[in-house]
Write a protein that holds these residues in place. Structure first.
Motif, short mmCIF file in Angstrom:
data_model
loop_
_atom_site.label_atom_id
_atom_site.label_comp_id
_atom_site.label_asym_id
_atom_site.label_seq_id
_atom_site.Cartn_x
_atom_site.Cartn_y
_atom_site.Cartn_z
N ARG A 19 0.84 -1.21 0.00
CA ARG A 19 0.00 0.00 0.00
C ARG A 19 0.86 1.25 0.00
NH1 ARG A 19 -4.17 -2.85 4.12
NH2 ARG A 19 -5.67 -3.53 2.51
N LEU A 20 1.89 1.25 0.85
CA LEU A 20 2.79 2.41 0.93
C LEU A 20 3.45 2.67 -0.42
CD1 LEU A 20 5.32 3.16 3.80
CD2 LEU A 20 5.93 3.50 1.42
N LEU A 21 3.96 1.61 -1.06
CA LEU A 21 4.66 1.75 -2.33
C LEU A 21 3.71 2.19 -3.45
CD1 LEU A 21 7.02 -1.36 -2.08
CD2 LEU A 21 7.70 1.04 -1.90
N LEU A 22 2.50 1.65 -3.46
CA LEU A 22 1.52 2.05 -4.49
C LEU A 22 1.14 3.52 -4.31
CD1 LEU A 22 -0.60 -1.21 -4.57
CD2 LEU A 22 0.55 -0.21 -6.55
N LEU A 23 0.92 3.92 -3.08
CA LEU A 23 0.58 5.33 -2.82
C LEU A 23 1.74 6.23 -3.24
CD1 LEU A 23 -1.27 4.94 0.58
CD2 LEU A 23 -2.23 6.01 -1.48
N ALA A 24 2.96 5.83 -2.93
CA ALA A 24 4.13 6.64 -3.27
C ALA A 24 4.32 6.77 -4.77
CB ALA A 24 5.38 6.05 -2.63
N SER A 25 3.96 5.73 -5.50
CA SER A 25 4.22 5.71 -6.95
C SER A 25 3.28 6.63 -7.71
CB SER A 25 4.03 4.29 -7.49
OG SER A 25 2.65 3.97 -7.53
N GLY A 26 2.14 6.95 -7.09
CA GLY A 26 1.17 7.78 -7.79
C GLY A 26 0.33 7.00 -8.78
N ASP A 27 0.63 5.71 -8.97
CA ASP A 27 -0.16 4.91 -9.91
C ASP A 27 -1.55 4.68 -9.34
OD1 ASP A 27 2.69 2.85 -10.84
OD2 ASP A 27 1.87 4.66 -11.79
N ALA A 74 8.75 -2.40 -5.30
CA ALA A 74 9.96 -1.66 -4.89
C ALA A 74 10.94 -1.54 -6.06
CB ALA A 74 10.62 -2.36 -3.70
N ARG A 75 11.05 -2.63 -6.83
CA ARG A 75 11.96 -2.61 -7.98
C ARG A 75 11.51 -1.55 -8.99
NH1 ARG A 75 12.32 -7.64 -8.80
NH2 ARG A 75 14.45 -7.98 -8.08
N LYS A 76 10.20 -1.47 -9.22
CA LYS A 76 9.66 -0.48 -10.16
C LYS A 76 9.99 0.94 -9.71
CE LYS A 76 5.47 -2.63 -12.00
NZ LYS A 76 5.53 -2.14 -13.40
N SER A 77 10.01 1.15 -8.42
CA SER A 77 10.27 2.50 -7.88
C SER A 77 11.75 2.74 -7.57
CB SER A 77 9.46 2.71 -6.59
OG SER A 77 8.08 2.67 -6.87
N GLY A 78 12.61 1.83 -7.99
CA GLY A 78 14.04 2.01 -7.77
C GLY A 78 14.45 1.92 -6.31
N LEU A 79 13.67 1.20 -5.50
CA LEU A 79 13.94 1.18 -4.05
C LEU A 79 14.66 -0.06 -3.54
CD1 LEU A 79 10.56 2.76 -2.95
CD2 LEU A 79 12.82 3.75 -2.53
N LEU A 80 14.95 -1.02 -4.41
CA LEU A 80 15.76 -2.16 -3.98
C LEU A 80 17.22 -1.72 -3.98
CD1 LEU A 80 14.20 -5.21 -5.89
CD2 LEU A 80 13.75 -4.44 -3.56
N VAL A 81 18.03 -2.31 -3.10
CA VAL A 81 19.43 -1.89 -3.08
C VAL A 81 20.09 -2.19 -4.42
CG1 VAL A 81 19.95 -1.92 -0.63
CG2 VAL A 81 20.11 -4.04 -1.92
N LYS A 82 20.99 -1.29 -4.80
CA LYS A 82 21.66 -1.43 -6.11
C LYS A 82 23.17 -1.47 -5.93
CE LYS A 82 19.22 2.23 -7.66
NZ LYS A 82 17.99 2.31 -6.82
N ILE A 201 8.62 9.69 0.66
CA ILE A 201 8.11 8.43 0.08
C ILE A 201 6.88 7.95 0.85
CG2 ILE A 201 8.59 5.96 -0.18
CD1 ILE A 201 11.49 6.69 -0.77
N ALA A 202 6.96 8.02 2.16
CA ALA A 202 5.90 7.45 2.99
C ALA A 202 4.76 8.43 3.25
CB ALA A 202 6.47 6.96 4.32
N ALA A 203 4.94 9.69 2.84
CA ALA A 203 3.94 10.70 3.21
C ALA A 203 2.50 10.36 2.84
CB ALA A 203 4.36 12.07 2.64
N PRO A 204 2.22 9.94 1.60
CA PRO A 204 0.81 9.62 1.31
C PRO A 204 0.28 8.48 2.17
CG PRO A 204 2.11 9.68 -0.73
CD PRO A 204 3.07 9.78 0.40
N TYR A 205 1.12 7.51 2.48
CA TYR A 205 0.69 6.39 3.32
C TYR A 205 0.47 6.84 4.77
CZ TYR A 205 0.83 2.11 6.06
OH TYR A 205 0.54 1.12 6.95
#
Lengths: 210, 210
Positions: A19-27, A74-82, A201-205
């Motif tokens: 939910r947090l990631l979907l809200l952050a993505s704006g999708d 998370a991968r879609k949003s570039g949030l996995l460690v790289k 990132i977490a603000a909308p959630y």
């Protein structure tokens, strides 16, 4: 742009990171609560959460397993460690260890009375070991509110969601289950929690928690 | 070239995929059975398996959690799927589903008597759902003995190790636990099992089973 449906129960348990990631993505996404148990057989492996992505061309991608869903988003949003395969392995390990604790927490609430003692013992043992190890890892990264580097990544978000979930009062839960994760017992974990809580990132959630 | 230590009990449970991959890689590795429970507190989170890699420069990388270890080794050997984020997510989902079944199988063997009925019910429910879903996935990939594409990848190996383990049930295993995965009940899964069993990747590991 894809749109999403997240099928889960109307509870804060295994779908909060998604939910947090979907809200952050704006999708565009919708929370759907299936009729349960009526729709159990229609889910992959009869379990929730399930993520259904509808792509621009109309095709659907249906994914289950909460960690698989989280990492996909998370991968879609570039949030996995790289930062290489060792850090990726560490990320896998640390996230799995959250499940070792939370699974016992849930198991206690749903198991028959006779199983309570052994589950509680496992919970306490896993929670203590979790805090000890994670506090060490966080100190090694500079006690900066992050598991990796100096920016918020997936694992920070997973920890934030875990603490949020476990702090929900529930009379069926193990007594004092959250004490292991208090500010005095787990300063490093709490710093991660607060850093994510205050992040953009977490603000909308976080807004939904009020 | 790194060298490895794999710390685990001398049983075929959560370290078989790691053993297979280490043997296949040709890298020097040793199985170490720690004194237990004396050395429990020395393991990250007091759990096994643990992988310790000693790099060429002498530094050590210590990793726990069986799936994190498996994926780390599989990535090194180029055995994780490389066909995009949806397939990677599916790989995460499918390997997690194996763990869901194994966890109930192992839990039953070590749980107190009065917890067993509840655990057995969960095992049976998960095993049935697993077979139904995985047979469908395998048919969608052409019933060719592979979860993805037409070559052996990590998920095929994970399934092979799972079937190998469940067919050697220990004391207090659920009666008929392997029946869900028989050739008749799960032809697709068995084709994956046989394909890996006869593959060059698994040859060194299979030799240890004789």
């Amino acid at each position: 742009m894809s749109t999403y449906v997240l099928r889960y129960f109307p509870i804060k348990a295994r779908a909060e990171v998604a939910r947090l990631l979907l809200l952050a993505s704006g999708d565009k996404f919708a929370d759907v609560m299936p009729d349960w148990p009526a729709e159990k057989e229609n889910q992959p492996l009869g379990q929730l959460p399930v993520l259904i992505e509808t792509l621009e061309d109309g095709t659907e991608f249906e994914l289950s397993d909460s960690v698989a869903i989280e990492k996909y988003l998370a991968r879609k949003s570039g949030l996995l460690v790289k930062t290489g395969s060792m850090d990726t392995a560490r990320e896998d390990q640390l996230r799995s260890q959250i499940n070792d604790v939370i699974d016992m927490h849930y198991a206690y609430m749903f198991a028959p009375e006779g199983s309570h003692e052994v589950i509680e013992a496992r919970y306490r043992s896993n929670a203590k070991a979790f805090v000890k190890y994670h506090e060490k890892i966080l100190a090694e990264n500079g006690s900066n509110g992050h598991y990796f580097g100096s920016e918020t990544t997936y694992m920070d978000i997973a920890l934030f969601a875990f603490i949020t979930v476990i702090r929900q009062p529930n009379e069926k839960a193990i007594k004092d289950c959250t004490d292991y994760f208090s500010e005095s017992n787990a300063p490093g974990l709490n710093k991660v929690y607060e850093t994510v809580q205050a992040s953009s990132i977490a603000a909308p959630y976080v807004a939904t928690l009020k | 070239m790194s060298t490895y230590i794999l710390r685990y009990f001398p049983i075929k449970a959560r370290a078989e995929v790691a053993r297979l991959l280490l043997l296949a890689s040709g890298d020097k590795f040793t199985n170490v059975i720690p004194e237990w429970p004396e050395e429990k507190d020395n393991q990250p989170l007091g759990q096994l398996p643990v992988l310790i890699e000693t790099l060429e420069d002498g530094t050590e990388f210590e990793l726990s959690d069986s799936i994190a270890i498996e994926k780390y080794l599989a990535r090194k050997s180029n055995l994780l799927v490389k066909s995009g984020p949806m397939d990677t997510a599916r790989e995460d989902q499918l390997s997690s589903q194996i763990k869901d079944v194994i966890d109930m199988h192992i839990a039953h063997m070590y749980a107190p008597e009065d917890s067993r009925e509840f655990i057995e019910a969960q095992y049976r429910s998960k095993a049935e759902a697993f077979v139904k879903y995985h047979e469908k996935i395998l048919a969608e990939n052409g019933s060719n003995g592979h979860y993805f594409g037409s070559k052996t990848t990590y998920m095929d190996i994970a399934l092979f190790a799972f079937i190998t383990g469940i067919r050697q049930p220990g004391e207090n295993a659920i009666e008929g636990c392997a029946d869900y995965f028989s050739k008749r009940n799960a032809p697709g899964l068995n084709k994956v099992y046989e394909t890996v069993q006869t593959s060059s990747i698994a040859a060194l590991y299979v030799a240890t089973l004789k």
